[in-house]
Write a protein that holds these residues in place. Structure first.
Motif, short mmCIF file in Angstrom:
data_model
loop_
_atom_site.label_atom_id
_atom_site.label_comp_id
_atom_site.label_asym_id
_atom_site.label_seq_id
_atom_site.Cartn_x
_atom_site.Cartn_y
_atom_site.Cartn_z
N GLU A 15 -2.94 3.55 -5.44
CA GLU A 15 -2.58 3.54 -4.02
C GLU A 15 -2.12 2.16 -3.54
OE1 GLU A 15 -5.20 7.11 -2.11
OE2 GLU A 15 -6.22 5.18 -2.34
N ARG A 66 -6.57 4.20 -8.52
CA ARG A 66 -5.99 5.46 -8.01
C ARG A 66 -4.48 5.35 -7.78
NH1 ARG A 66 -10.54 5.27 -4.51
NH2 ARG A 66 -9.18 4.81 -2.74
N VAL A 108 -9.13 1.40 -5.47
CA VAL A 108 -7.83 1.75 -4.87
C VAL A 108 -6.71 1.56 -5.88
CG1 VAL A 108 -6.15 1.07 -3.11
CG2 VAL A 108 -8.56 1.29 -2.49
N LEU A 154 0.84 -1.19 0.00
CA LEU A 154 0.00 0.00 0.00
C LEU A 154 0.88 1.25 0.00
CD1 LEU A 154 -2.65 -1.08 2.66
CD2 LEU A 154 -2.50 -1.69 0.24
N ASP A 155 0.41 2.32 -0.61
CA ASP A 155 1.24 3.52 -0.66
C ASP A 155 1.12 4.33 0.63
OD1 ASP A 155 -1.10 5.02 -0.81
OD2 ASP A 155 -0.58 6.00 -2.70
N GLU A 156 1.92 5.38 0.71
CA GLU A 156 1.99 6.18 1.94
C GLU A 156 0.66 6.85 2.26
OE1 GLU A 156 4.91 9.53 4.02
OE2 GLU A 156 5.16 9.02 1.90
N SER A 157 -0.03 7.34 1.22
CA SER A 157 -1.28 8.05 1.43
C SER A 157 -2.36 7.14 2.01
CB SER A 157 -1.76 8.64 0.10
OG SER A 157 -3.05 9.20 0.23
N LEU A 158 -2.57 5.97 1.40
CA LEU A 158 -3.58 5.04 1.91
C LEU A 158 -3.20 4.54 3.30
CD1 LEU A 158 -6.11 3.35 1.67
CD2 LEU A 158 -4.80 1.66 0.35
N THR A 159 -1.92 4.30 3.52
CA THR A 159 -1.47 3.85 4.84
C THR A 159 -1.80 4.88 5.90
OG1 THR A 159 0.31 2.48 3.94
CG2 THR A 159 0.58 3.28 6.20
N TRP A 174 2.61 0.96 4.29
CA TRP A 174 3.84 1.61 3.82
C TRP A 174 4.78 1.95 4.99
CZ3 TRP A 174 6.30 6.17 4.89
CH2 TRP A 174 7.31 6.56 4.01
N ARG A 192 -4.12 7.23 5.89
CA ARG A 192 -5.56 7.28 6.12
C ARG A 192 -6.03 6.08 6.94
NH1 ARG A 192 -5.92 8.00 0.66
NH2 ARG A 192 -7.35 6.24 0.39
#
Length: 271
Positions: free
Chosen positions: A153, A151, A148, A122-127, A235, A129
């Motif tokens: 993520e 996008r 997801v 998972l990327d930093e943004s989803l992590t 992430w 959130r």
């Protein structure tokens, strides 16, 4: 003896660990325990584990040692010494699982094999959130995961498929590359016979590869857990330490030998 013990390694990331424990509380199979292998975290982690344990949804233990740098092999060995399961599953404290994770591990593990699972990054943004809003990723539908992926993520969607595969799971039986202790199943007896992780490995890198190569030297071969037991890897920055190069040299020596059992391992923690 329980069917399975999950050894969940962590270090000062209680928010991620809480999400992983929550996903383990949702398992369809209940014959398992969780041992948090804590590599020297502060009291925040202990307090969070105690809070989760009070919900009484998990058989949960917390095993800790003093922070003396990255000693993943040592704390995992210490955690295994506290285990009661005949199957050992090594999982990282930032890897959430789906509700059928334990169920599929029990079905897929068989004598003479270790089981190598895989992961979705998972990327930093989803992590962020997920941690801020305590998102129940393990309950999300496939349609939500498709959005997801669209996008950008997460890195891939195909591990979400569930396939039987049968004999195809054993095609790479001698391959050690790619096996990681963020998702690895080993029979308790096999782990004990090779004396667990080599605690000479300190700092980031290769203690998991060493374990797998010694299992292969012993005749315990690889079975794929792909399309059955994926994990959602939250992430974090890539790990590296000054000991990484030295650890690689140690691993190269093991690859050129027939070593199975090491001296500085699990036995350090057994009565």
């Amino acid at each position: 003896m329980r069917a399975l013990s999950i050894i969940l390694s962590t270090y000062n990331r209680p928010d991620a660990l809480e999400r992983v424990l929550t996903s383990l509380e949702a398992q369809t199979e209940g014959d398992f325990e969780v041992i948090v292998a804590d590599d020297g975290s502060t009291e925040d982690t202990r307090a969070m584990v105690e809070t989760v344990s009070q919900r009484n949804r998990l058989v949960l233990k917390h095993v800790w040692h003093e922070d003396q740098g990255f000693r993943a092999g040592a704390i995992r060995n210490k955690a295994v010494a506290a285990c009661e399961g005949e199957r050992l599953v090594f999982l990282d404290g930032d890897c959430m699982v789906f509700p059928d994770f334990v169920e599929h591990y029990i079905k897929l593990m068989e004598p003479g094999f270790f089981l190598a699972g895989n992961r979705v990054l998972l990327d930093e943004s989803l992590t962020q959130r997920t941690l801020d809003k305590k998102l129940p990723l393990h309950k999300w539908s496939l349609l939500k995961w498709i959005s997801v992926r669209l996008r950008g993520e997460m890195n891939r969607l195909i591990p979400f498929l569930r396939l039987p595969l049968g004999p195809l799971r054993k095609l790479s039986s001698r391959k050690w590359q790619g096996v990681k202790t963020c998702n690895l199943g080993v029979w308790r007896q096999d782990f004990f016979e090779i004396n667990g992780f080599d605690e000479h490995y300190q700092g980031w890198g290769y203690e998991d590869s060493d374990l797998v190569i010694r299992l292969l030297n012993k005749g315990i071969v690889r079975k794929e857990g792909r399309f059955a037991v994926p994990v959602l890897h939250l992430w974090h920055p890539l790990g590296k330490s000054r000991e990484t190069e030295e650890n690689w040299k140690r691993l190269e020596a093991v690859m050129q030998s027939n070593t199975t059992r090491i001296d500085n391992g699990l036995s350090n923690h057994l009565a």
